[in-house]
Design a protein around this motif. Structure first.
Motif, PDB file in Angstrom:
ATOM      1  N   SER A   1      56.778  26.997  47.809  1.00 28.98           N
ATOM      2  CA  SER A   1      56.176  28.195  47.229  1.00 28.98           C
ATOM      3  C   SER A   1      54.665  28.040  47.256  1.00 28.98           C
ATOM      4  CB  SER A   1      56.660  28.424  45.793  1.00 28.98           C
ATOM      5  OG  SER A   1      56.269  27.347  44.955  1.00 28.98           O
ATOM      6  N   GLY A   2      53.972  29.156  47.078  1.00 24.35           N
ATOM      7  CA  GLY A   2      52.512  29.109  47.095  1.00 24.35           C
ATOM      8  C   GLY A   2      51.902  30.291  46.373  1.00 24.35           C
ATOM      9  N   GLN A   3      50.685  30.103  45.886  1.00 29.57           N
ATOM     10  CA  GLN A   3      49.938  31.158  45.204  1.00 29.57           C
ATOM     11  C   GLN A   3      48.464  31.039  45.587  1.00 29.57           C
ATOM     12  OE1 GLN A   3      51.277  28.603  42.889  1.00 29.57           O
ATOM     13  NE2 GLN A   3      53.318  29.400  43.328  1.00 29.57           N
ATOM     14  N   THR A   4      47.807  32.183  45.725  1.00 30.13           N
ATOM     15  CA  THR A   4      46.372  32.211  45.998  1.00 30.13           C
ATOM     16  C   THR A   4      45.733  33.325  45.177  1.00 30.13           C
ATOM     17  OG1 THR A   4      46.619  31.384  48.260  1.00 30.13           O
ATOM     18  CG2 THR A   4      44.581  32.547  47.749  1.00 30.13           C
ATOM     19  N   ALA A   5      44.563  33.036  44.619  1.00 30.57           N
ATOM     20  CA  ALA A   5      43.788  34.039  43.885  1.00 30.57           C
ATOM     21  C   ALA A   5      42.376  34.092  44.465  1.00 30.57           C
ATOM     22  CB  ALA A   5      43.743  33.709  42.399  1.00 30.57           C
ATOM     23  N   ILE A   6      41.903  35.289  44.741  1.00 33.92           N
ATOM     24  CA  ILE A   6      40.564  35.495  45.293  1.00 33.92           C
ATOM     25  C   ILE A   6      39.857  36.528  44.437  1.00 33.92           C
ATOM     26  CG2 ILE A   6      39.221  36.211  47.302  1.00 33.92           C
ATOM     27  CD1 ILE A   6      41.608  35.470  49.042  1.00 33.92           C
ATOM     28  N   GLU A   7      38.617  36.237  44.085  1.00 31.85           N
ATOM     29  CA  GLU A   7      37.805  37.225  43.373  1.00 31.85           C
ATOM     30  C   GLU A   7      36.358  37.065  43.791  1.00 31.85           C
ATOM     31  OE1 GLU A   7      36.852  34.808  39.232  1.00 31.85           O
ATOM     32  OE2 GLU A   7      38.387  36.369  39.242  1.00 31.85           O
ATOM     33  N   GLY A   8      35.623  38.160  43.706  1.00 34.01           N
ATOM     34  CA  GLY A   8      34.219  38.101  44.085  1.00 34.01           C
ATOM     35  C   GLY A   8      33.617  39.482  44.124  1.00 34.01           C
ATOM     36  N   SER A   9      32.494  39.590  44.818  1.00 36.25           N
ATOM     37  CA  SER A   9      31.817  40.877  44.954  1.00 36.25           C
ATOM     38  C   SER A   9      31.235  40.984  46.351  1.00 36.25           C
ATOM     39  CB  SER A   9      30.713  41.025  43.905  1.00 36.25           C
ATOM     40  OG  SER A   9      29.733  40.001  44.061  1.00 36.25           O
ATOM     41  N   SER A  10      31.219  42.194  46.870  1.00 31.10           N
ATOM     42  CA  SER A  10      30.655  42.484  48.181  1.00 31.10           C
ATOM     43  C   SER A  10      29.808  43.731  48.075  1.00 31.10           C
ATOM     44  CB  SER A  10      31.773  42.680  49.210  1.00 31.10           C
ATOM     45  OG  SER A  10      31.251  43.020  50.471  1.00 31.10           O
ATOM     46  N   GLU A  11      28.538  43.605  48.432  1.00 27.86           N
ATOM     47  CA  GLU A  11      27.590  44.713  48.335  1.00 27.86           C
ATOM     48  C   GLU A  11      27.565  45.300  46.928  1.00 27.86           C
ATOM     49  OE1 GLU A  11      28.542  47.479  51.391  1.00 27.86           O
ATOM     50  OE2 GLU A  11      27.939  46.137  53.018  1.00 27.86           O
ATOM     51  N   GLY A  12      27.672  44.411  45.955  1.00 21.61           N
ATOM     52  CA  GLY A  12      27.605  44.822  44.560  1.00 21.61           C
ATOM     53  C   GLY A  12      28.900  45.347  43.983  1.00 21.61           C
ATOM     54  N   GLN A  13      29.971  45.400  44.772  1.00 21.59           N
ATOM     55  CA  GLN A  13      31.254  45.918  44.316  1.00 21.59           C
ATOM     56  C   GLN A  13      32.223  44.759  44.101  1.00 21.59           C
ATOM     57  OE1 GLN A  13      31.829  49.276  43.697  1.00 21.59           O
ATOM     58  NE2 GLN A  13      29.642  49.509  44.117  1.00 21.59           N
ATOM     59  N   ALA A  14      32.819  44.714  42.919  1.00 20.28           N
ATOM     60  CA  ALA A  14      33.754  43.638  42.593  1.00 20.28           C
ATOM     61  C   ALA A  14      35.109  43.888  43.252  1.00 20.28           C
ATOM     62  CB  ALA A  14      33.919  43.520  41.084  1.00 20.28           C
ATOM     63  N   PHE A  15      35.797  42.810  43.586  1.00 18.60           N
ATOM     64  CA  PHE A  15      37.142  42.903  44.145  1.00 18.60           C
ATOM     65  C   PHE A  15      37.929  41.674  43.716  1.00 18.60           C
ATOM     66  CE2 PHE A  15      34.787  40.395  47.223  1.00 18.60           C
ATOM     67  CZ  PHE A  15      35.674  39.387  47.554  1.00 18.60           C
ATOM     68  N   SER A  16      39.248  41.779  43.789  1.00 20.88           N
ATOM     69  CA  SER A  16      40.109  40.635  43.515  1.00 20.88           C
ATOM     70  C   SER A  16      41.382  40.785  44.324  1.00 20.88           C
ATOM     71  CB  SER A  16      40.431  40.513  42.026  1.00 20.88           C
ATOM     72  OG  SER A  16      41.208  41.619  41.592  1.00 20.88           O
TER      73      SER A  16
END
Length: 507
Positions: free
Chosen positions: A254-269
């Motif tokens: 099994s596996g899990q990945t979490a990504i979060e950050g911002s691009s051009e001032g817009q947050a994403f996850s």
């Protein structure tokens, strides 16, 4: 990075080794001599100081340097000290420092760079048994990993908060058996309770940043390789000539990945998870093959542009590739297969283009399985041959046969299935971009097409005149089947260039 990982893990664990084996004798000097021989064969230049006292041989200031393939860069590993202890029962224990540096340097886009990587472990135990021509390594460690120690670009140190990386395996056990004769053959296996990865970056010249962390659980690896005596690890061509071969399979539960950050001032996850998968690869003189699969994968993405998460899932996703790698006048087999099974997405996402729920929302599946034969007419590992190909305009290879073993496209209530078998005449396809002449038959069946067209009309996505054109085309290319809303089509390509649809000539 893949070159770095391959070289560092091979150098550090000294070819990673396996089996519960033979109770012959091996000495510290024999182990150290073979380390040097193996690393030299893999393209490293070795320097070290050696001292022996009683049953303990100590290696200090060991440095291994190798050039990176196809670049002006190099890889360097420095180990301040390691000891090889003869245990009195014909085995040798190897003790490595709990951490030591490795470095990768080179030039990219006109900028010189240097990446420092720190190798670390806790409680690594490694015991060598067997005899000089058949050594068996058994190893275990509660923790073993690598992390970014520093980054320099054009002799300037990049601040620590700009980039970070840490990869670690837990509860690692494994063994590897190395037989040395005319070739060096290695059988390997390894298991680990988990692999964690943490990466982070910040754009020093903007507002972009990101963090990635995740884990794979219950890892396992099995592999075999054969390394010829004249193998040169710094030359990519030697991986496909001279008798070299490798076959390995990596699996996880099994596996899990979490990504979060911002691009051009817009947050994403983004978050993803799966119930296991595999990654297999095989290399030899004739072919390169991959076998990749992931089970029960789920993905959720959140962005500032949408007020709700994007959620999709898939029961199975797979990719298989097998293709020839050597220039030859003989035809060689190849294969390609892909499947995306039971793809689903959330009702919120469906409602963007189908708010009334008019379209069937059954899981979608796409599958394609093909095999065939081809000629490779260019040595893709020779830069001069590739450059000549770009200027001459000649075709790099010839397609001689193609068999479609399975074709399946099932979505929004319609299903297309089929198979086919073709041969190709390459006498008129001598230039890059020109196509060979096919001969063969494809059998297709389409179910639910008219019902889907009616639904799209009612939704306003298709105009009546467009639907008439589509139905006329289906009428020309197919005949009604035994079941309602079923169309069958037999497409024939003849050797004289004709194309027939259900016996009627269309070209």
């Amino acid at each position: 990075m893949s070159v770095f990982l391959r070289r560092s893990s091979g150098a550090v664990l000294a070819y990673a080794i396996i089996t519960q084996g033979a109770f012959a004798d091996v000495t510290a000097q024999q182990v150290w001599d073979d380390w040097q021989s193996y690393l030299s064969q893999m393209g490293y230049t070795i320097s070290a100081n050696q001292a022996t006292s009683g049953n303990v041989t100590t290696i200090t200031d060991m440095t291994a340097v190798a050039s990176a393939p196809d670049t002006d860069g190099s890889f360097t590993m420095t180990m301040p000290q390691m000891t090889l202890t003869e245990n009195g029962d014909g085995t040798v224990s190897i003790d490595l420092p709990e951490s030591f540096p490795m470095a990768l340097s080179g030039e990219a886009e006109g900028e010189a760079f240097s990446v420092d990587i720190e190798y670390y472990h806790s409680g690594l135990e490694m015991i060598v048994s067997g005899d000089p021509d058949d050594m068996i390594y058994n190893y275990s460690a509660p923790t073993l990993g690598m992390k970014l120690g520093g980054l320099q670009v054009d002799n300037e140190t990049v601040p620590d908060d700009i980039m970070a990386m840490d990869l670690a395996m837990t509860d690692l056990t494994g063994s590897s058996r190395m037989k040395i004769g005319e070739t060096r053959s290695i059988d390997q296996n390894m298991t680990a309770a988990g692999l964690t990865y943490d990466l982070a970056f910040n754009d020093p010249e903007g507002a972009d940043d990101g963090k990635i962390n995740g884990k794979l659980n219950q890892l396992a690896f099995e592999g075999t390789s054969v390394i010829p005596a004249d193998f040169d690890g710094t030359d990519p061509q030697t991986f496909f000539q001279g008798g070299f071969s490798f076959s390995g399979l990596f699996t996880y539960a099994s596996g899990q990945t979490a990504i979060e950050g911002s691009s051009e001032g817009q947050a994403f996850s983004m978050g993803s998870e799966s119930d296991g998968g595999r990654f297999g690869v095989s290399i030899d003189e004739q072919r390169l093959a991959y076998d990749i699969e992931q089970n029960d994968a789920k993905l959720a993405v959140t962005t500032a542009d949408l007020p709700f998460p994007i959620e999709i899932a898939m029961a199975n996703a797979g990719l298989k590739l097998e293709f020839p790698v050597q220039q030859s006048e003989e035809v060689q087999p190849f294969g390609f297969a892909i499947n995306l099974t039971n793809f689903t997405m959330s009702d919120v996402l469906w409602s963007i283009f189908d708010p009334a729920g008019a379209l069937p929302r059954d899981p979608a599946t796409i599958a394609l399985d093909t095999t065939g034969t081809a000629k490779i007419l260019t040595d893709f590992f020779d830069p001069a041959s590739v450059e000549a190909l770009e200027t001459s305009g000649e075709a790099p290879g010839e397609l001689h046969s193609l068999k479609i073993n399975e074709l399946l496209v099932s979505l929004v209530g319609a299903k297309l299935t089929g198979n086919g078998d073709f041969t190709f005449d390459n006498s008129g396809a001598t230039e890059l971009g020109s196509l060979p002449t096919p001969a063969g038959v494809a059998n297709l069946q389409l179910v639910g097409a008219n019902a889907l067209i009616d639904t799209l009309i009612s939704m306003g996505l298709v105009q009546e005149n467009q639907a008439i054109g589509a139905r006329m085309m289906m009428g020309m290319m197919a005949v009604p089947g035994d079941e309602p809303d079923t169309l069958n089509s037999k497409i024939e390509f003849t050797e004289d260039g004709q194309i027939l649809a259900n016996g009627q000539r269309i070209k």
